[in-house]
Scaffold this active site. Structure first.
Site, PDB file in Angstrom:
ATOM      1  N   ALA A  10       0.803  -1.231   0.000  1.00 20.38           N
ATOM      2  CA  ALA A  10       0.000   0.000   0.000  1.00 20.38           C
ATOM      3  C   ALA A  10       0.830   1.272   0.000  1.00 20.38           C
ATOM      4  CB  ALA A  10      -0.935   0.010   1.210  1.00 20.38           C
ATOM      5  N   SER A  12       2.513   2.465  -2.534  1.00 17.97           N
ATOM      6  CA  SER A  12       2.520   3.113  -3.850  1.00 17.97           C
ATOM      7  C   SER A  12       1.520   2.407  -4.755  1.00 17.97           C
ATOM      8  CB  SER A  12       3.921   3.073  -4.476  1.00 17.97           C
ATOM      9  OG  SER A  12       4.333   1.729  -4.683  1.00 17.97           O
ATOM     10  N   GLY A  13       1.351   2.927  -5.970  1.00 19.24           N
ATOM     11  CA  GLY A  13       0.542   2.268  -6.980  1.00 19.24           C
ATOM     12  C   GLY A  13      -0.905   2.072  -6.586  1.00 19.24           C
ATOM     13  N   ILE A  14      -1.477   0.941  -7.005  1.00 14.46           N
ATOM     14  CA  ILE A  14      -2.893   0.712  -6.751  1.00 14.46           C
ATOM     15  C   ILE A  14      -3.173   0.458  -5.274  1.00 14.46           C
ATOM     16  CG2 ILE A  14      -3.316  -0.128  -9.088  1.00 14.46           C
ATOM     17  CD1 ILE A  14      -3.424  -2.967  -7.976  1.00 14.46           C
ATOM     18  N   GLY A  15      -2.187  -0.053  -4.538  1.00 10.69           N
ATOM     19  CA  GLY A  15      -2.379  -0.240  -3.111  1.00 10.69           C
ATOM     20  C   GLY A  15      -2.580   1.087  -2.403  1.00 10.69           C
ATOM     21  N   SER A 130      -3.656 -11.230 -11.863  1.00 11.48           N
ATOM     22  CA  SER A 130      -3.333 -10.555 -13.119  1.00 11.48           C
ATOM     23  C   SER A 130      -3.855 -11.381 -14.282  1.00 11.48           C
ATOM     24  CB  SER A 130      -1.819 -10.373 -13.274  1.00 11.48           C
ATOM     25  OG  SER A 130      -1.486  -9.984 -14.598  1.00 11.48           O
ATOM     26  N   TYR A 157       6.066 -14.978 -13.098  1.00 13.02           N
ATOM     27  CA  TYR A 157       5.029 -14.046 -12.642  1.00 13.02           C
ATOM     28  C   TYR A 157       3.642 -14.567 -13.015  1.00 13.02           C
ATOM     29  CZ  TYR A 157       2.333  -9.705 -12.283  1.00 13.02           C
ATOM     30  OH  TYR A 157       1.392  -8.757 -11.968  1.00 13.02           O
TER      31      TYR A 157
END
Length: 267
Positions: A10, A12-15, A130, A157
């Site tokens: 959480a 950075s980014g979508i978190g 994903s 991944y």
């Protein structure tokens, strides 16, 4: 009583975007991230609590779980969003391939340790997967990529993101809790392996990418919507339920064997 959500990855980014939006909607947010400065900044912005943890170490995850249990009065939702991709193969201090540990093992250990509390409060668990799961080449005898090529990190991944779906359904079956894997979309963040091919691909597909808040929207929806109206364990593609997943995601034998492999690794 104020609802409490734990969001990993959480800082950075979508978190980060999900944490901020959930706080705006009235949730108390436990912000878990690797970077101390960024994690504390997000916690300050949300009025929540900061928890520093590096999923590259399972001992770090165990400490995070204890801190969450000691600090939070309850947990109503858990967002397993921590993850990552590596351009070359590397092992964690625990001896596991890092892509597997960052995306699956760390989240599984956290979830399993918190499980009694999650069950007590009827919590909902959301897992960031994903669309890459569709091209997985999962080998249960070589989850750590010791005997095959690493292929720039994308195949491990993909395997791990299929593993996220399998684990989401495993914990659903064993606990009875609501548990939903989700593909958040092709998000324009710094995420990705530091390779020439990855940088070039990201640059050439910039017009196809969505913002971090747009990528966070499915996570927020799955946490904050009281009745989703779908079968438990449904895989979401963005905001849409029933997204296409790898055939092995619906294979009971694969789910059982993957569950056994993961639980054995996290002890």
């Amino acid at each position: 009583m104020q609802r409490v959500v734990v969001v990993t990855g959480a800082s950075s980014g979508i978190g980060r975007a999900a944490a901020i939006e959930l706080a705006r909607r009235g949730w108390h947010v436990a912000v878990a991230g690797r970077d101390p400065q960024r994690t504390r900044a997000v916690a300050e912005a949300t009025g929540g609590d900061a928890f520093i943890a590096d999923f590259d170490s399972l001992d770090n995850v165990r400490t995070l779980a204890r801190q969450l249990l000691d600090t939070l009065p309850r947990i109503d939702a858990l967002v397993n969003n921590a993850g990552g991709i590596l351009g070359t193969r590397s092992e964690s201090v625990d001896g596991f391939e890092l892509t597997l540990q960052r995306n699956v093992l760390g989240s599984a250990l956290l979830t399993e340790t918190l499980l009694p509390t999650l069950v007590d409060h009827g919590a909902r668990i959301v897992h960031t997967s994903s669309v890459m799961n569709r091209v997985a080449a999962l080998r249960l005898d070589d989850l750590d990529y010791k005997s095959r090529g690493f292929q720039g990190g994308w195949r491990p991944y993909a395997d791990a993101k299929l593993g996220v779906i399998l684990y989401a359904r495993s914990v659903m079956e064993r606990s009875g809790l609501e548990s939903y894997p989700v593909h958040p979309g092709y998000v324009a963040t710094s995420f990705g392996p530091d390779t020439w091919l990855a940088r070039t691909t990201l640059r050439l597909t910039r017009n196809l990418q969505i913002s971090a808040p747009a990528g966070a929207a499915p996570l927020v929806h799955l946490v904050d919507t009281p009745e989703l109206g779908v079968d438990n364990g449904t895989y979401f593609d963005g905001l849409l339920p029933g997204g296409k997943a790898h055939p092995l995601a619906n294979n009971p034998e694969t789910l059982q064997r993957y569950e056994e492999e993961v639980l054995a690794r996290i002890g």
